[in-house]
Design a protein around this motif. Structure first.
Motif, PDB file in Angstrom:
ATOM      1  N   LYS A 257     -37.952-144.087 -50.725  1.00  0.00           N
ATOM      2  CA  LYS A 257     -37.138-145.190 -51.229  1.00  0.00           C
ATOM      3  C   LYS A 257     -35.832-144.668 -51.804  1.00  0.00           C
ATOM      4  O   LYS A 257     -35.791-143.591 -52.408  1.00  0.00           O
ATOM      5  N   ASP A 258     -34.779-145.434 -51.609  1.00  0.00           N
ATOM      6  CA  ASP A 258     -33.519-145.155 -52.296  1.00  0.00           C
ATOM      7  C   ASP A 258     -33.637-145.730 -53.708  1.00  0.00           C
ATOM      8  O   ASP A 258     -33.718-146.946 -53.873  1.00  0.00           O
ATOM      9  N   ARG A 259     -33.631-144.859 -54.698  1.00  0.00           N
ATOM     10  CA  ARG A 259     -33.824-145.315 -56.068  1.00  0.00           C
ATOM     11  C   ARG A 259     -33.107-144.396 -57.058  1.00  0.00           C
ATOM     12  O   ARG A 259     -32.769-143.254 -56.750  1.00  0.00           O
ATOM     13  N   LEU A 260     -32.926-144.920 -58.257  1.00  0.00           N
ATOM     14  CA  LEU A 260     -32.523-144.095 -59.398  1.00  0.00           C
ATOM     15  C   LEU A 260     -33.637-143.092 -59.652  1.00  0.00           C
ATOM     16  O   LEU A 260     -34.809-143.472 -59.763  1.00  0.00           O
ATOM     17  N   THR A 261     -33.287-141.808 -59.718  1.00  0.00           N
ATOM     18  CA  THR A 261     -34.325-140.783 -59.879  1.00  0.00           C
ATOM     19  C   THR A 261     -34.174-139.941 -61.137  1.00  0.00           C
ATOM     20  O   THR A 261     -35.123-139.285 -61.561  1.00  0.00           O
ATOM     21  N   ASP A 262     -32.981-139.934 -61.730  1.00  0.00           N
ATOM     22  CA  ASP A 262     -32.792-139.069 -62.891  1.00  0.00           C
ATOM     23  C   ASP A 262     -31.737-139.663 -63.815  1.00  0.00           C
ATOM     24  O   ASP A 262     -30.710-140.176 -63.351  1.00  0.00           O
ATOM     25  N   VAL A 263     -31.989-139.594 -65.093  1.00  0.00           N
ATOM     26  CA  VAL A 263     -31.032-140.013 -66.111  1.00  0.00           C
ATOM     27  C   VAL A 263     -30.779-138.807 -66.994  1.00  0.00           C
ATOM     28  O   VAL A 263     -31.690-138.314 -67.674  1.00  0.00           O
ATOM     29  N   VAL A 264     -29.546-138.318 -66.968  1.00  0.00           N
ATOM     30  CA  VAL A 264     -29.191-137.088 -67.682  1.00  0.00           C
ATOM     31  C   VAL A 264     -28.719-137.450 -69.095  1.00  0.00           C
ATOM     32  O   VAL A 264     -27.697-138.110 -69.275  1.00  0.00           O
ATOM     33  N   VAL A 265     -29.493-137.027 -70.084  1.00  0.00           N
ATOM     34  CA  VAL A 265     -29.166-137.270 -71.488  1.00  0.00           C
ATOM     35  C   VAL A 265     -28.822-135.927 -72.119  1.00  0.00           C
ATOM     36  O   VAL A 265     -29.574-134.959 -72.014  1.00  0.00           O
TER      37      VAL A 265
ATOM     38  N   ASP B 245     -39.422-159.195 -60.426  1.00  0.00           N
ATOM     39  CA  ASP B 245     -39.884-159.014 -59.047  1.00  0.00           C
ATOM     40  C   ASP B 245     -39.761-157.559 -58.602  1.00  0.00           C
ATOM     41  O   ASP B 245     -40.647-157.024 -57.928  1.00  0.00           O
ATOM     42  N   LEU B 246     -38.660-156.901 -58.982  1.00  0.00           N
ATOM     43  CA  LEU B 246     -38.484-155.491 -58.647  1.00  0.00           C
ATOM     44  C   LEU B 246     -39.521-154.633 -59.369  1.00  0.00           C
ATOM     45  O   LEU B 246     -40.087-153.693 -58.791  1.00  0.00           O
ATOM     46  N   LEU B 247     -39.786-154.947 -60.629  1.00  0.00           N
ATOM     47  CA  LEU B 247     -40.812-154.254 -61.407  1.00  0.00           C
ATOM     48  C   LEU B 247     -42.175-154.348 -60.723  1.00  0.00           C
ATOM     49  O   LEU B 247     -42.858-153.339 -60.517  1.00  0.00           O
ATOM     50  N   LEU B 248     -42.571-155.548 -60.353  1.00  0.00           N
ATOM     51  CA  LEU B 248     -43.873-155.755 -59.713  1.00  0.00           C
ATOM     52  C   LEU B 248     -43.953-155.028 -58.376  1.00  0.00           C
ATOM     53  O   LEU B 248     -44.990-154.464 -58.022  1.00  0.00           O
ATOM     54  N   ASN B 249     -42.857-155.032 -57.637  1.00  0.00           N
ATOM     55  CA  ASN B 249     -42.833-154.356 -56.335  1.00  0.00           C
ATOM     56  C   ASN B 249     -42.976-152.843 -56.503  1.00  0.00           C
ATOM     57  O   ASN B 249     -43.824-152.213 -55.869  1.00  0.00           O
ATOM     58  N   ASP B 250     -42.167-152.249 -57.362  1.00  0.00           N
ATOM     59  CA  ASP B 250     -42.154-150.795 -57.468  1.00  0.00           C
ATOM     60  C   ASP B 250     -43.406-150.242 -58.137  1.00  0.00           C
ATOM     61  O   ASP B 250     -43.838-149.126 -57.824  1.00  0.00           O
ATOM     62  N   LEU B 251     -44.003-151.022 -59.039  1.00  0.00           N
ATOM     63  CA  LEU B 251     -45.220-150.543 -59.699  1.00  0.00           C
ATOM     64  C   LEU B 251     -46.429-150.534 -58.769  1.00  0.00           C
ATOM     65  O   LEU B 251     -47.476-149.985 -59.125  1.00  0.00           O
ATOM     66  N   GLN B 252     -46.300-151.119 -57.596  1.00  0.00           N
ATOM     67  CA  GLN B 252     -47.384-151.029 -56.622  1.00  0.00           C
ATOM     68  C   GLN B 252     -47.578-149.584 -56.159  1.00  0.00           C
ATOM     69  O   GLN B 252     -48.664-149.207 -55.707  1.00  0.00           O
ATOM     70  N   GLU B 253     -46.510-148.781 -56.268  1.00  0.00           N
ATOM     71  CA  GLU B 253     -46.604-147.376 -55.860  1.00  0.00           C
ATOM     72  C   GLU B 253     -46.760-146.449 -57.057  1.00  0.00           C
ATOM     73  O   GLU B 253     -47.655-145.618 -57.089  1.00  0.00           O
ATOM     74  N   ASN B 254     -45.856-146.594 -58.033  1.00  0.00           N
ATOM     75  CA  ASN B 254     -45.913-145.658 -59.161  1.00  0.00           C
ATOM     76  C   ASN B 254     -44.947-146.086 -60.248  1.00  0.00           C
ATOM     77  O   ASN B 254     -44.100-146.959 -60.030  1.00  0.00           O
ATOM     78  N   GLU B 255     -45.076-145.466 -61.416  1.00  0.00           N
ATOM     79  CA  GLU B 255     -44.072-145.616 -62.459  1.00  0.00           C
ATOM     80  C   GLU B 255     -42.803-144.875 -62.048  1.00  0.00           C
ATOM     81  O   GLU B 255     -42.844-143.977 -61.208  1.00  0.00           O
ATOM     82  N   GLY B 256     -41.684-145.245 -62.648  1.00  0.00           N
ATOM     83  CA  GLY B 256     -40.458-144.508 -62.364  1.00  0.00           C
ATOM     84  C   GLY B 256     -39.224-145.301 -62.734  1.00  0.00           C
ATOM     85  O   GLY B 256     -39.312-146.466 -63.136  1.00  0.00           O
ATOM     86  N   TRP B 257     -38.078-144.649 -62.607  1.00  0.00           N
ATOM     87  CA  TRP B 257     -36.823-145.320 -62.882  1.00  0.00           C
ATOM     88  C   TRP B 257     -36.636-146.486 -61.928  1.00  0.00           C
ATOM     89  O   TRP B 257     -36.897-146.369 -60.727  1.00  0.00           O
ATOM     90  N   GLY B 258     -36.156-147.601 -62.493  1.00  0.00           N
ATOM     91  CA  GLY B 258     -36.006-148.809 -61.676  1.00  0.00           C
ATOM     92  C   GLY B 258     -34.583-149.104 -61.270  1.00  0.00           C
ATOM     93  O   GLY B 258     -34.258-149.179 -60.081  1.00  0.00           O
ATOM     94  N   THR B 259     -33.704-149.264 -62.260  1.00  0.00           N
ATOM     95  CA  THR B 259     -32.345-149.681 -61.952  1.00  0.00           C
ATOM     96  C   THR B 259     -31.465-149.477 -63.179  1.00  0.00           C
ATOM     97  O   THR B 259     -31.940-149.007 -64.219  1.00  0.00           O
ATOM     98  N   VAL B 260     -30.194-149.822 -63.040  1.00  0.00           N
ATOM     99  CA  VAL B 260     -29.255-149.708 -64.158  1.00  0.00           C
ATOM    100  C   VAL B 260     -28.599-151.052 -64.413  1.00  0.00           C
ATOM    101  O   VAL B 260     -28.469-151.884 -63.513  1.00  0.00           O
ATOM    102  N   CYS B 261     -28.183-151.241 -65.655  1.00  0.00           N
ATOM    103  CA  CYS B 261     -27.507-152.472 -66.067  1.00  0.00           C
ATOM    104  C   CYS B 261     -26.121-152.110 -66.597  1.00  0.00           C
ATOM    105  O   CYS B 261     -25.985-151.212 -67.426  1.00  0.00           O
TER     106      CYS B 261
ATOM    107  N   VAL C 254     -33.266-148.743 -66.819  1.00  0.00           N
ATOM    108  CA  VAL C 254     -34.602-149.343 -66.902  1.00  0.00           C
ATOM    109  C   VAL C 254     -35.628-148.442 -66.232  1.00  0.00           C
ATOM    110  O   VAL C 254     -35.459-148.036 -65.069  1.00  0.00           O
ATOM    111  N   TYR C 255     -36.689-148.150 -66.968  1.00  0.00           N
ATOM    112  CA  TYR C 255     -37.814-147.379 -66.444  1.00  0.00           C
ATOM    113  C   TYR C 255     -39.022-148.304 -66.335  1.00  0.00           C
ATOM    114  O   TYR C 255     -39.408-148.952 -67.309  1.00  0.00           O
ATOM    115  N   PHE C 256     -39.606-148.374 -65.147  1.00  0.00           N
ATOM    116  CA  PHE C 256     -40.762-149.238 -64.917  1.00  0.00           C
ATOM    117  C   PHE C 256     -42.041-148.471 -65.257  1.00  0.00           C
ATOM    118  O   PHE C 256     -42.255-147.350 -64.762  1.00  0.00           O
ATOM    119  N   THR C 257     -42.898-149.056 -66.073  1.00  0.00           N
ATOM    120  CA  THR C 257     -44.104-148.365 -66.511  1.00  0.00           C
ATOM    121  C   THR C 257     -45.295-149.314 -66.597  1.00  0.00           C
ATOM    122  O   THR C 257     -45.139-150.524 -66.757  1.00  0.00           O
TER     123      THR C 257
END
Length: 231
Positions: free
Chosen positions: A219-227, A71-87, A7-10
């Motif tokens: 923040k400890d977060r997902l930072t890169d998704v290698v495709v 809730d995580l989306l709303l929290n993290d978007l207060q700073e910037n767009e970016g990778w959010g989490t994995v499912c 998931v990428y928050f934008t």
């Protein structure tokens, strides 16, 4: 246990994401609306999983939804767009919920979920979250069980043009998490998903790799998704 999606928050609406991705030669599609959560998404499928761009459509509903991912989306978007989490996908989410509760994890309980697609169809699934306070600590993965079987769901997605032949020429090889203590975090995730920690603080899923890498500060977060292209 395998990677279902990342998931990428934008801030951008799903239609804009699709336009940008297609301009770059990637076949993304409008996913649809999560009407009860006030969010909407765009999706890009690859062979083994998919990328979801998640954004807020109706802020008032999103704030009142009290949904862990929103809730995580709303929290993290207060700073910037970016990778959010994995499912991660599981076959029996009710049993899995009991399993991880027995390990000492508090959970959201199994949640019913749905999304109305751009053509008006309804997609349904079940979700499960580890109950944790949103902070700079890495969010635990969340879990999904789709209403349809994987075979029927993929057939439907191919038939409606969501997944093309080009989509299936690439796959998500690994997800990289930048954290303050890679060994500790990898061990915690491994305990949650009943996997072993490999070399360099990695966890091997059936279709992808989770890698925990060190950082100082932030923040400890997902930072890169290698495709990568499939072999």
């Amino acid at each position: 246990m395998k990677l279902d999606h990342v998931v990428y928050f934008t801030y951008k609406p799903s239609t804009q994401i699709v336009e940008e991705q297609r301009a770059n030669g990637q076949h993304a599609v409008v996913g649809g609306r999560h009407e009860k959560w006030g969010t909407h998404n765009a999706l890009l499928y690859v062979k083994n999983a998919y990328i979801e761009w998640l954004s807020v459509e109706r802020l008032g509903i999103a704030r009142e939804a009290k949904h862990p991912l929103t809730d995580l989306l709303l929290n993290d978007l207060q700073e910037n767009e970016g990778w959010g989490t994995v499912c991660l996908s599981v076959e029996d989410i009710e049993s899995f919920n009991e399993e991880i509760k027995n390990k000492g994890f508090r959970t959201s309980g199994v949640l019913a979920a749905e999304r109305k697609t751009a053509d008006g169809n309804l997609r349904k699934w079940k979700m499960l979250f580890v109950d944790q306070i949103i902070s700079d600590e890495l969010p635990m993965p969340f879990f999904i069980e789709w209403e349809d079987t994987e075979e029927s769901r993929l057939t439907m997605l191919r038939n409606d043009g969501t997944i093309t032949h080009e989509n299936e020429k690439s796959e998500i090889k690994e997800c990289v998490f930048k954290v303050s203590n890679p060994q500790k975090m990898a061990a915690s995730w491994a305990h949650l998903v009943a996997k072993k920690v490999g070399q360099d603080s990695t966890i091997v899923l059936s279709n992808s790799l989770l890698r925990f890498s060190g950082q100082k500060g932030g923040k400890d977060r997902l930072t890169d998704v290698v495709v990568e292209q499939t072999k």
